[in-house]
Motif scaffolding. Structure first.
Motif, mmCIF file in Angstrom:
data_model
loop_
_atom_site.group_PDB
_atom_site.id
_atom_site.type_symbol
_atom_site.label_atom_id
_atom_site.label_comp_id
_atom_site.label_asym_id
_atom_site.label_seq_id
_atom_site.Cartn_x
_atom_site.Cartn_y
_atom_site.Cartn_z
ATOM 1 N N SER A 129 0.818 -1.222 0.000
ATOM 2 C CA SER A 129 0.000 0.000 0.000
ATOM 3 C C SER A 129 0.843 1.259 0.000
ATOM 4 N N THR A 130 1.885 1.282 0.776
ATOM 5 C CA THR A 130 2.726 2.487 0.835
ATOM 6 C C THR A 130 3.421 2.736 -0.490
ATOM 7 N N GLN A 133 1.113 4.116 -3.137
ATOM 8 C CA GLN A 133 0.799 5.535 -2.989
ATOM 9 C C GLN A 133 1.719 6.396 -3.866
ATOM 10 N N LEU A 136 0.577 6.021 -7.453
ATOM 11 C CA LEU A 136 -0.571 6.897 -7.705
ATOM 12 C C LEU A 136 -0.143 8.359 -7.797
#
Length: 387
Positions: A129-130, A133, A136
């Motif tokens: 997830s990190t 980020q 994105l």
């Protein structure tokens, strides 16, 4: 010009902010050690800060260096937030400067490289997830760059459209001025030319007959006086028309401009006959029905042809024939010419006559042959015009 170019492609406050963010992300103590750049890893983490200020001039080079730093840090088992941030900033510049096609291709390559590099650093975990980020963030940078380019192109298109509209208005204004000049010239010729010719000829008659034939001189001077009054009244009407701005909403143009027609033919012929031109009129028995515009043009045809016969003809004679032919009125004016060798030149009167006849859908032919000048005009009738 060099100063403008430097201000656009040189360093800006946004460059200082971008460098500051890259440095902060490079030295920021993230909780996860995977995102920390210690020791030699600071070199690839800070290297993008050197090339990012030149992203506007060389966007692909800035992106390539930033991606190389991301891969170099990933090879050491870490993720460089500063290099990933530089990739996002460079993607913004690529889409902003190089267009959508190259920009989307570069953005896709950057996303793939970032995902694979992060997965390499995380031991094959491509969906951390990190790390996602920052991926994105790269996509967001590209989207903002595309938006900035689109807005700039839209502003440029609107500016060009406004400039074209301004040029079109200027061209339209010049065209209207030219049309007004031609119209004024035609009206002045139609109104003034014949009367001035009558005045000149009768003044000559009066001068030569003053002692030998006083009664003839008096008749000529009476004609001069009448023609002078007519031309003054007509010029006054034209000046009133030219000075009217139409701001009161009234439509007095038809009243101010002379609109004579074939109903005034007898008065027209009387004027020429009084000036010394013998006119033989031949009219057909069929009734003629012309529109108001066509009727006025028919009058102008006779006016111009008889004026030329009076001024340039030989023998002081002219023959006029008016008859209906199908859906048109056929006018024929024939007179001997002063010179048999060459036809008379096309002057402003005949040129204006061609324009007026063409405006009502008619046709005209004129020429000189065998010492005789002839002018033929065909003017559509009212029924033909309405159909």
């Amino acid at each position: 010009m060099p100063t403008t170019r430097t201000s656009r492609d040189g360093f800006r406050m946004s460059d200082v902010l971008a460098v500051a963010l890259i440095v902060i992300f490079a030295v920021l103590p993230f909780p996860d050690e995977t995102f920390r750049g210690d020791g030699l890893l600071l070199i690839p983490g800070l290297a993008p800060a050197v090339v990012v200020p030149f992203r506007r001039r060389w966007p692909l080079a800035s992106l390539g260096v930033s991606l190389a730093c991301v891969v170099a840090v990933a090879a050491a088992g870490s993720i460089s937030p500063s290099a990933l941030l530089a990739v996002a900033i460079s993607c913004f510049a690529v889409l902003d400067r190089l267009g959508r096609r190259i920009g989307l291709l570069a953005l896709g390559v950057s996303v793939v490289v970032a995902v694979l590099a992060n997965g390499w650093a995380l031991g094959g975990d491509l969906f951390d997830s990190t790390a996602l980020q920052f991926v994105l963030l790269i996509v967001l940078g590209g989207a903002l760059g595309d938006t900035a380019r689109s807005r700039r192109e839209f502003a440029t298109a609107m500016t060009e459209r406004a400039e074209r509209a301004e040029r079109s208005r200027d061209d339209e204004a010049r065209r209207r001025v030219a049309e007004d000049r031609v119209r004024i010239a035609r009206d002045l010729h139609d109104v003034v030319a014949h009367q001035i010719a009558v005045i000149s000829l009768n003044a000559g008659v009066a001068s030569s007959s003053l002692e030998t034939r006083p009664e003839r001189a008096r008749e000529a001077l009476t004609t001069v006086r009448s023609a002078s009054r007519t031309v003054l009244a007509d010029i006054g009407g034209l000046l009133t028309l030219l000075r009217a701005d139409g701001s009161d909403g009234s439509d007095d143009e038809a009243e101010l401009r002379p609109q004579r027609g074939l109903s005034d033919l007898d008065a027209l012929l009387s004027g020429f006959r009084g000036a010394g031109l013998r006119v033989d009129l031949r009219r057909g028995r069929r009734e003629i029905a012309l529109s108001p515009g066509g009727d006025h043009v028919a009058y102008l045809v006779l006016h111009e042809a008889l004026t030329n016969a009076h001024k340039h003809g030989r023998g002081g004679t002219a023959t006029v024939a008016i008859r209906a032919e199908g859906a048109a009125v056929h006018l024929t004016i024939v007179n001997p010419t002063a010179t048999e060798s060459s036809p008379p030149a096309v002057g402003n009167g005949l040129r204006g006559l061609q324009e007026r006849i063409a405006a009502v859908g008619g046709a005209v032919h004129f020429g000189s042959e065998g010492g005789v000048f002839s002018l033929e005009a065909w003017i559509p009738t009212a029924a033909d015009t309405s159909s």
